[in-house]
Design a protein around this motif. Structure first.
Motif, PDB file in Angstrom:
ATOM      1  N   VAL A 187       0.844  -1.186   0.000  1.00 16.13           N
ATOM      2  CA  VAL A 187       0.000   0.000   0.000  1.00 16.13           C
ATOM      3  C   VAL A 187       0.883   1.240   0.000  1.00 16.13           C
ATOM      4  N   LYS A 188       0.632   2.134  -0.935  1.00 17.39           N
ATOM      5  CA  LYS A 188       1.395   3.378  -0.973  1.00 17.39           C
ATOM      6  C   LYS A 188       0.903   4.299   0.127  1.00 17.39           C
ATOM      7  N   ARG A 189       1.832   4.772   0.954  1.00 13.87           N
ATOM      8  CA  ARG A 189       1.465   5.651   2.057  1.00 13.87           C
ATOM      9  C   ARG A 189       0.946   6.965   1.501  1.00 13.87           C
ATOM     10  N   GLY A 190      -0.114   7.468   2.114  1.00 15.53           N
ATOM     11  CA  GLY A 190      -0.677   8.730   1.682  1.00 15.53           C
ATOM     12  C   GLY A 190      -1.774   8.575   0.646  1.00 15.53           C
ATOM     13  N   VAL A 191      -1.970   7.372   0.095  1.00 13.67           N
ATOM     14  CA  VAL A 191      -3.032   7.162  -0.878  1.00 13.67           C
ATOM     15  C   VAL A 191      -4.297   6.762  -0.124  1.00 13.67           C
ATOM     16  N   PRO A 192      -5.386   7.563  -0.196  1.00 13.28           N
ATOM     17  CA  PRO A 192      -6.575   7.267   0.598  1.00 13.28           C
ATOM     18  C   PRO A 192      -7.282   6.008   0.120  1.00 13.28           C
ATOM     19  N   ARG A 193      -7.862   5.267   1.058  1.00 15.70           N
ATOM     20  CA  ARG A 193      -8.672   4.109   0.730  1.00 15.70           C
ATOM     21  C   ARG A 193     -10.110   4.572   0.501  1.00 15.70           C
ATOM     22  N   ASP A 194     -10.902   3.719  -0.153  1.00 16.67           N
ATOM     23  CA  ASP A 194     -12.311   4.011  -0.302  1.00 16.67           C
ATOM     24  C   ASP A 194     -12.950   4.055   1.081  1.00 16.67           C
ATOM     25  N   PRO A 195     -13.829   5.034   1.338  1.00 18.89           N
ATOM     26  CA  PRO A 195     -14.449   5.138   2.660  1.00 18.89           C
ATOM     27  C   PRO A 195     -15.479   4.045   2.868  1.00 18.89           C
ATOM     28  N   PRO A 196     -15.783   3.694   4.138  1.00 17.77           N
ATOM     29  CA  PRO A 196     -16.865   2.751   4.402  1.00 17.77           C
ATOM     30  C   PRO A 196     -18.181   3.292   3.854  1.00 17.77           C
ATOM     31  N   THR A 197     -19.048   2.391   3.442  1.00 17.19           N
ATOM     32  CA  THR A 197     -20.286   2.826   2.814  1.00 17.19           C
ATOM     33  C   THR A 197     -21.499   2.221   3.505  1.00 17.19           C
ATOM     34  N   ALA A 198     -22.650   2.877   3.318  1.00 20.69           N
ATOM     35  CA  ALA A 198     -23.942   2.393   3.779  1.00 20.69           C
ATOM     36  C   ALA A 198     -25.001   3.154   2.982  1.00 20.69           C
ATOM     37  N   ARG A 199     -26.228   2.678   3.024  1.00 15.57           N
ATOM     38  CA  ARG A 199     -27.297   3.271   2.227  1.00 15.57           C
ATOM     39  C   ARG A 199     -27.578   4.705   2.665  1.00 15.57           C
ATOM     40  N   MET A 200     -27.657   5.624   1.698  1.00 13.90           N
ATOM     41  CA  MET A 200     -27.946   7.030   1.978  1.00 13.90           C
ATOM     42  C   MET A 200     -29.431   7.218   2.267  1.00 13.90           C
ATOM     43  N   VAL A 201     -29.754   8.148   3.191  1.00 20.34           N
ATOM     44  CA  VAL A 201     -31.138   8.500   3.511  1.00 20.34           C
ATOM     45  C   VAL A 201     -31.234  10.015   3.648  1.00 20.34           C
ATOM     46  N   GLU A 202     -32.449  10.547   3.446  1.00 16.40           N
ATOM     47  CA  GLU A 202     -32.704  11.976   3.644  1.00 16.40           C
ATOM     48  C   GLU A 202     -33.101  12.214   5.095  1.00 16.40           C
ATOM     49  N   LEU A 203     -32.495  13.226   5.724  1.00 17.20           N
ATOM     50  CA  LEU A 203     -32.752  13.557   7.118  1.00 17.20           C
ATOM     51  C   LEU A 203     -33.132  15.033   7.239  1.00 17.20           C
ATOM     52  N   PRO A 204     -33.706  15.430   8.376  1.00 19.90           N
ATOM     53  CA  PRO A 204     -34.055  16.852   8.556  1.00 19.90           C
ATOM     54  C   PRO A 204     -32.834  17.742   8.364  1.00 19.90           C
ATOM     55  N   ALA A 205     -32.999  18.825   7.616  1.00 17.81           N
ATOM     56  CA  ALA A 205     -31.890  19.734   7.308  1.00 17.81           C
ATOM     57  C   ALA A 205     -32.080  21.067   8.019  1.00 17.81           C
ATOM     58  N   THR A 206     -31.007  21.621   8.531  1.00 16.11           N
ATOM     59  CA  THR A 206     -31.029  22.943   9.145  1.00 16.11           C
ATOM     60  C   THR A 206     -29.623  23.529   9.116  1.00 16.11           C
ATOM     61  N   GLU A 207     -29.536  24.836   8.932  1.00 15.50           N
ATOM     62  CA  GLU A 207     -28.237  25.524   8.993  1.00 15.50           C
ATOM     63  C   GLU A 207     -28.058  26.280  10.297  1.00 15.50           C
ATOM     64  N   THR A 208     -29.156  26.437  11.057  1.00 13.67           N
ATOM     65  CA  THR A 208     -29.093  27.215  12.298  1.00 13.67           C
ATOM     66  C   THR A 208     -29.097  26.344  13.549  1.00 13.67           C
ATOM     67  N   GLY A 209     -29.441  25.066  13.406  1.00 15.86           N
ATOM     68  CA  GLY A 209     -29.514  24.190  14.559  1.00 15.86           C
ATOM     69  C   GLY A 209     -30.889  24.101  15.176  1.00 15.86           C
ATOM     70  N   GLU A 210     -31.894  24.670  14.512  1.00 15.00           N
ATOM     71  CA  GLU A 210     -33.252  24.602  15.052  1.00 15.00           C
ATOM     72  C   GLU A 210     -33.704  23.148  15.146  1.00 15.00           C
ATOM     73  N   GLY A 211     -34.240  22.783  16.315  1.00 15.99           N
ATOM     74  CA  GLY A 211     -34.711  21.432  16.527  1.00 15.99           C
ATOM     75  C   GLY A 211     -33.616  20.437  16.870  1.00 15.99           C
ATOM     76  N   VAL A 212     -32.415  20.924  17.200  1.00 12.71           N
ATOM     77  CA  VAL A 212     -31.276  20.038  17.498  1.00 12.71           C
ATOM     78  C   VAL A 212     -30.899  20.185  18.973  1.00 12.71           C
ATOM     79  N   PHE A 213     -30.763  19.051  19.671  1.00 12.91           N
ATOM     80  CA  PHE A 213     -30.264  19.029  21.045  1.00 12.91           C
ATOM     81  C   PHE A 213     -28.911  18.327  21.045  1.00 12.91           C
ATOM     82  N   ILE A 214     -27.863  19.011  21.546  1.00 12.45           N
ATOM     83  CA  ILE A 214     -26.500  18.491  21.462  1.00 12.45           C
ATOM     84  C   ILE A 214     -25.922  18.317  22.863  1.00 12.45           C
ATOM     85  N   VAL A 215     -25.383  17.122  23.116  1.00 15.22           N
ATOM     86  CA  VAL A 215     -24.653  16.835  24.352  1.00 15.22           C
ATOM     87  C   VAL A 215     -23.167  16.971  24.061  1.00 15.22           C
ATOM     88  N   VAL A 216     -22.479  17.795  24.838  1.00 14.87           N
ATOM     89  CA  VAL A 216     -21.053  18.041  24.645  1.00 14.87           C
ATOM     90  C   VAL A 216     -20.283  17.478  25.830  1.00 14.87           C
TER      91      VAL A 216
END
Length: 516
Positions: A187-216
């Protein structure tokens, strides 16, 4: 006389011209006066190379330097070369070794080899290891080349082999390393591997964080030079509700309280390492909500598998409403307690190994700390007596991954899919297998263990078994084996008896993830 000795045990005798060259070179080397110090050096080098000890030590150094692939390729090449040299070369060509009476007394080995002469197994192993390492790390291969050449010469200096034996061994070693390269390219160092994959789905979208609760988790990734997570996320997502964990906080209680509020969240978010992410993921699954992951820990294995290698990547996925359905697993204990596993779980020496490694990481760095921890844990540890799905076994460790992992090692490092719907089980056996074999399998995986099993001093049943299942139960027959999951280690298993069951939950979690 020398030429007749080469013919005595040869099934495919070498040409007379090569036999004459062998005899001439041997006479010249034996006639040289090199002194006691030189003789001791070459005797010591050839003895240290017996049974591959020199190259196993070199592999340990490569591991300490953070080059496990170079170590594994070197040992795999050595194993193949040793098989060809001993099972093919010596049976087809063979021949008598140089006469003991022709070798100066100070150079003779205490125990003279009795196996057929052609080819030199020591030289085959030396050449194979050095070239195998060079294919992964050229600089290390160049550093090992003089050592490999020295091993070859030591076989001439001590009278263990003829020149053609050494040349033949070098050719076999080089051929073995190149053959493995063709089967498994470096394997050549620095050459990225293909990322892990799974089925794509549509989820709620927001740019402001409305409706999001985050634990830090403010303690995650401490000391890595990152900006404070709370203020950063409040700036990026001004309408999100953000809670920074304090001493005594229970994640389940916090999430349930917010879910019961007048404006329950549509998205659960988490900033932290894999352990914190797993705790919030469980709440998201139970509530049927998507999970937003900000990588805040040291390794962030799950976040990286979901292509979330930065806070900005998570924000972009949230704004786009893109996600994936991924597998998780439930880990259930005898007292009914249950936790969600996102990446891996294990029992045996691994939890103790993690604790030991963390004691030395700041002082030595991770590679050297890991090597020191592995040596100490294996040396002072005892095999575990466990039942795996009701079958009694003696083991060092049992690894269980959510989805399949690569390579076939006790603690593999690469996950290629997030929706295999299978648990990947790796069992490092102890019963009937030399302790050294367990260390080889732990460090380099099943393929190298299979080759090591062919060596006379390491023979025995396979040390490593790999299988895929949907559910597995592990129970202690003796002392508590301890357990670990998603980077969190414990030396005490909850409940009585000491038993845990891991079950696959296919596509149970929806997580925000950018499109590949």
């Amino acid at each position: 006389m020398a030429a007749s000795r080469r013919r005595a045990r040869s099934r495919l005798p070498l040409p007379d011209r090569i036999r004459r060259i062998d005899a001439d070179v041997a006479a010249r080397i034996n006639a040289r006066t090199t002194g006691p110090a030189s003789d001791r050096f070459w005797r010591g080098l050839t003895l240290f190379a017996n049974h591959g000890k020199l190259w196993f030590a070199a592999a340990a150094v490569l591991l300490a330097l953070g080059r496990p692939r170079a170590a594994a390729r070197g040992l795999a090449s050595l194993g193949l070369a040793s098989l060809v040299a001993n099972l093919v070369g010596k049976r087809l060509v063979g021949g008598e070794r140089p006469a003991l009476t022709s070798i100066p007394l100070a150079r003779r080995l205490q125990r003279s080899p009795t196996s057929p002469s052609f080819p030199s197994g020591h030289t085959a192993s030396a050449a194979a290891f050095a070239i195998g390492v060079a294919l992964e790390w050229p600089a290390a291969g160049a550093a090992l080349a003089p050592l490999a050449a020295g091993v070859g010469y030591s076989r001439l200096h001590t009278g263990a082999h003829w020149l053609s034996d050494v040349a033949g061994g070098a050719a076999i070693g080089a051929g073995a390393a190149l053959a493995l390269k063709a089967l498994a390219p470096a394997v050549k160092r620095g050459v990225p591997r293909d990322p892990p994959t799974a089925r794509m789905v549509e989820l709620p979208a927001t740019e402001t964080g409305e409706g999001v609760f985050i634990v830090v988790n403010p303690g995650s990734g401490r000391g890595l030079g990152r900006p404070e997570a709370g203020p950063l996320l409040r700036e990026k997502l001004p309408r999100a509700r953000i809670h920074e964990l304090a001493e005594g906080d229970e994640i389940a209680e916090l999430v349930q309280r917010d879910l019961g509020s007048a404006t329950p969240p549509a998205v659960l978010g988490v900033y932290g390492g894999d352990g914190t992410v797993a705790a919030v993921a469980r709440q998201a699954i139970e509530a049927g909500l998507p999970l937003l992951v900000f990588p805040g820990g040291t390794f962030n294995h799950f976040a990286k598998a979901a292509l979330l290698d930065s806070v900005d990547a998570a924000l972009d996925a949230l704004a786009a409403g893109s996600g994936r359905e991924v597998d998780v697993a439930d880990l259930t204990f005898a007292d009914g307690r249950e936790v969600t596993v996102l990446n891996t779980a294990s029992v045996g020496i691994y939890p103790s190994f993690v604790e030991e490694r963390e004691k030395h990481e700041k002082r030595l760095g991770k590679p050297l700390a890991a090597l020191l921890a592995a040596i100490r844990v294996v040396r002072r540890g005892d095999p575990l007596q466990v039942q795996i799905d009701g079958e009694p076994r003696a083991v060092w460790s049992v690894f269980v991954g959510v989805d399949r992992y690569y390579p076939v090692a006790v603690a593999p490092i690469e996950r290629r899919r997030l929706d295999d719907h299978l648990l990947d089980v790796r069992i490092l056996f102890a019963g009937g297998t030399p302790r050294t074999r367990g260390a080889v399998a732990l460090a380099f995986g099943g393929r190298t263990d299979a080759l090591a099993a062919r060596l006379p001093f390491l023979q025995g049943p396979p040390a490593l078994e790999a299988r895929t299942v949907r559910e597995i139960t592990i129970a202690a027959d003796g002392d508590d084996p301890g357990y670990a999951h998603d980077g969190e280690a414990s030396t005490e298993t909850p409940g009585e008896p000491k038993r845990l069951t891991m079950r696959m939950r296919p596509a149970a979690l929806r997580v925000y993830s950018p499109r590949a």
